[in-house]
Design an enzyme around this catalytic site. Structure first.
Site, PDB file in Angstrom:
ATOM      1  N   ARG A  51      19.344   8.412   6.179  1.00 11.36           N
ATOM      2  CA  ARG A  51      20.786   8.783   5.790  1.00 11.36           C
ATOM      3  C   ARG A  51      21.859   9.448   7.037  1.00 11.36           C
ATOM      4  NH1 ARG A  51      23.479  11.984  -0.003  1.00 11.36           N
ATOM      5  NH2 ARG A  51      25.807  10.212   0.025  1.00 11.36           N
TER       6      ARG A  51
ATOM      7  N   GLY B 209      27.202   9.518  -4.531  1.00 14.50           N
ATOM      8  CA  GLY B 209      26.070   8.748  -3.559  1.00 14.50           C
ATOM      9  C   GLY B 209      26.749   7.757  -3.085  1.00 14.50           C
TER      10      GLY B 209
ATOM     11  N   TRP C  93      17.158   7.714  -5.865  1.00 19.32           N
ATOM     12  CA  TRP C  93      17.197   6.489  -5.446  1.00 19.32           C
ATOM     13  C   TRP C  93      16.272   5.591  -5.193  1.00 19.32           C
ATOM     14  CZ3 TRP C  93      21.916   3.179  -2.762  1.00 19.32           C
ATOM     15  CH2 TRP C  93      21.430   2.086  -3.253  1.00 19.32           C
TER      16      TRP C  93
ATOM     17  N   ARG D  85      25.492  12.611  -7.573  1.00 17.56           N
ATOM     18  CA  ARG D  85      26.761  13.590  -7.446  1.00 17.56           C
ATOM     19  C   ARG D  85      27.404  11.806  -7.838  1.00 17.56           C
ATOM     20  NH1 ARG D  85      30.539  14.776  -4.170  1.00 17.56           N
ATOM     21  NH2 ARG D  85      29.128  14.685  -2.762  1.00 17.56           N
TER      22      ARG D  85
ATOM     23  N   TYR E 100      19.740   4.155   3.455  1.00 18.43           N
ATOM     24  CA  TYR E 100      20.321   4.404   2.731  1.00 18.43           C
ATOM     25  C   TYR E 100      21.958   3.586   3.224  1.00 18.43           C
ATOM     26  CZ  TYR E 100      23.213   6.905  -1.475  1.00 18.43           C
ATOM     27  OH  TYR E 100      24.194   6.803  -2.291  1.00 18.43           O
TER      28      TYR E 100
ATOM     29  N   HIS F  45       9.274  15.268   1.912  1.00 16.90           N
ATOM     30  CA  HIS F  45      10.334  16.219   3.291  1.00 16.90           C
ATOM     31  C   HIS F  45       9.548  15.987   4.203  1.00 16.90           C
ATOM     32  CE1 HIS F  45      13.587  15.490  -0.344  1.00 16.90           C
ATOM     33  NE2 HIS F  45      13.567  16.249  -0.887  1.00 16.90           N
TER      34      HIS F  45
ATOM     35  N   LYS G 110      18.517  15.282   0.631  1.00 18.35           N
ATOM     36  CA  LYS G 110      19.650  14.522   0.561  1.00 18.35           C
ATOM     37  C   LYS G 110      20.078  12.864   0.649  1.00 18.35           C
ATOM     38  CE  LYS G 110      21.057  15.769  -2.832  1.00 18.35           C
ATOM     39  NZ  LYS G 110      20.167  15.604  -4.460  1.00 18.35           N
TER      40      LYS G 110
ATOM     41  N   SER H 293      26.389  16.162   0.770  1.00 17.69           N
ATOM     42  CA  SER H 293      25.380  16.240  -0.416  1.00 17.69           C
ATOM     43  C   SER H 293      24.958  17.411  -0.626  1.00 17.69           C
ATOM     44  CB  SER H 293      24.896  14.809  -0.127  1.00 17.69           C
ATOM     45  OG  SER H 293      23.949  14.759  -1.582  1.00 17.69           O
TER      46      SER H 293
END
Length: 336
Positions: free
Chosen positions: A163, A304, A76, A302, A236, A141, A71, A171
């Site tokens: 992020r 972002g 993206w 959702r 991010y 990941h 997440k 998230s």
């Protein structure tokens, strides 16, 4: 010696099971048994898949790996990377024909540990064969160290997006709440019993899928400092703040920079629009489709927003996470 006393050679599968059973273990906030291997936590299915990958993956020189923590902007970045590298093959002006309009980014850019190596050591790469105009693009990941096991001498390009941990936490909590039953690797999870406070505590101890968070981020950060030609570290928040400049930076790293003619024709803006949260979340495939594990594709889209965690975390929770991150990243040169 009796024939029965002659030790037989363990199969690869048996060796793996023996290895996993010998590892340190813990139970996460969803009731899933986790195993710690090479400093990271996984359930037995994902760990099996990672071991399969490490033993048998054969990288090609033009491969691209999109990496992230859960997440952290994965969907993206997959969409952007796929569209940038495939733009000579899939023209953006031919709107009805672009793969992103009928396929979720996770289908176009498969996870090594979820989609390819979860149930086999020899996945079918037929549709991902590289060509001069379209390299294979995968995602993961995994930590940088785990990913590097079969790729140490490979010239592959690795793009990592980080992020803020607080936004990642919130998230992930929303994402997991949106589906029940099948978790990341196939384990049955207890979504309803896990509160945000429970997930918060797991994050603080590091016992989460692919965690600890800070160790993974640091692994890619250091990789980018040591080998900037092959590892790109992106944020991010910078993608949100300056998307135009950041995807130009991404294209240059991938050695397919935008030409002056492409920029003048609005190519960069077209890619940003096609890959935007608003655009992708409005597509029928992402409104009604599901992953092969049964997860609704709409759950990948959702809000972002940067800083949305403030609407969910208490000041005390924010302070504790800030202190942990400051301690763990001290001396690295990386800041959030």
């Amino acid at each position: 010696m009796d024939e029965k006393e002659i030790p037989r050679k363990l199969s690869e599968e048996e060796e793996t099971k023996r290895l996993i059973s010998s590892l340190p273990s813990d139970i996460d906030c969803y009731g899933i048994k986790m195993f710690k291997h090479q400093g990271c936590w996984y359930d037995k299915h994902i760990l099996q898949s990672i071991l399969n990958f490490q033993r048998s993956f054969q990288p090609q020189e033009t491969d691209i790996i999109v990496a992230s923590f859960l997440k952290a902007g994965t969907t993206w970045l997959k969409a952007l990377t796929f569209t940038i590298t495939q733009r000579s093959k899939h023209l953006l002006d031919d709107d009805d024909d672009h793969p992103l309009l009928s396929h979720n980014p996770h289908e176009l850019v498969p996870f090594l540990e979820f989609d390819l190596y979860l149930k086999t050591t020899k996945p079918d790469f037929t549709k991902f064969l590289a060509s001069s105009s379209s390299p294979r693009v995968f995602s993961t990941h995994m930590s940088f160290d785990a990913l590097q096991v079969p790729m140490k001498e490979s010239p592959c390009k690795i793009v990592y997006v980080s992020r803020n941990v607080k936004d990642v936490l919130v998230s992930l909590w929303h994402f997991n709440k949106s589906h029940k039953g099948v978790a990341w690797g196939g384990e049955s999870n207890d979504v309803e019993r896990c509160t945000l406070e429970d997930l918060f505590e797991s994050f603080c101890t590091g016992v989460t899928f692919f965690g600890p968070f800070w160790d993974q981020v640091l692994s890619y950060w250091r990789g980018s400092l040591e080998d900037p030609k092959h590892v790109l570290f992106m944020r991010y928040e910078e993608l949100k703040e300056e998307p135009y400049g950041q995807i130009k930076r991404l294209a240059e790293f991938l050695e397919c920079p935008f030409t002056e003619e492409e920029e003048q024709s609005g190519m960069v803006k077209k890619i940003l629009e096609l890959c935007s949260l608003r655009s992708l979340s409005g597509l029928e495939v992402n409104k009604t489709g599901r992953t092969w594990t049964g997860v609704d594709l709409k759950s990948f889209y959702r809000r972002g927003e940067v800083g949305d965690s403030k609407n969910y975390l208490t000041p005390e929770m924010e302070t504790k996470l800030d202190m942990i991150i400051e301690e763990k990243l001290e001396g690295s040169g990386l800041k959030f």
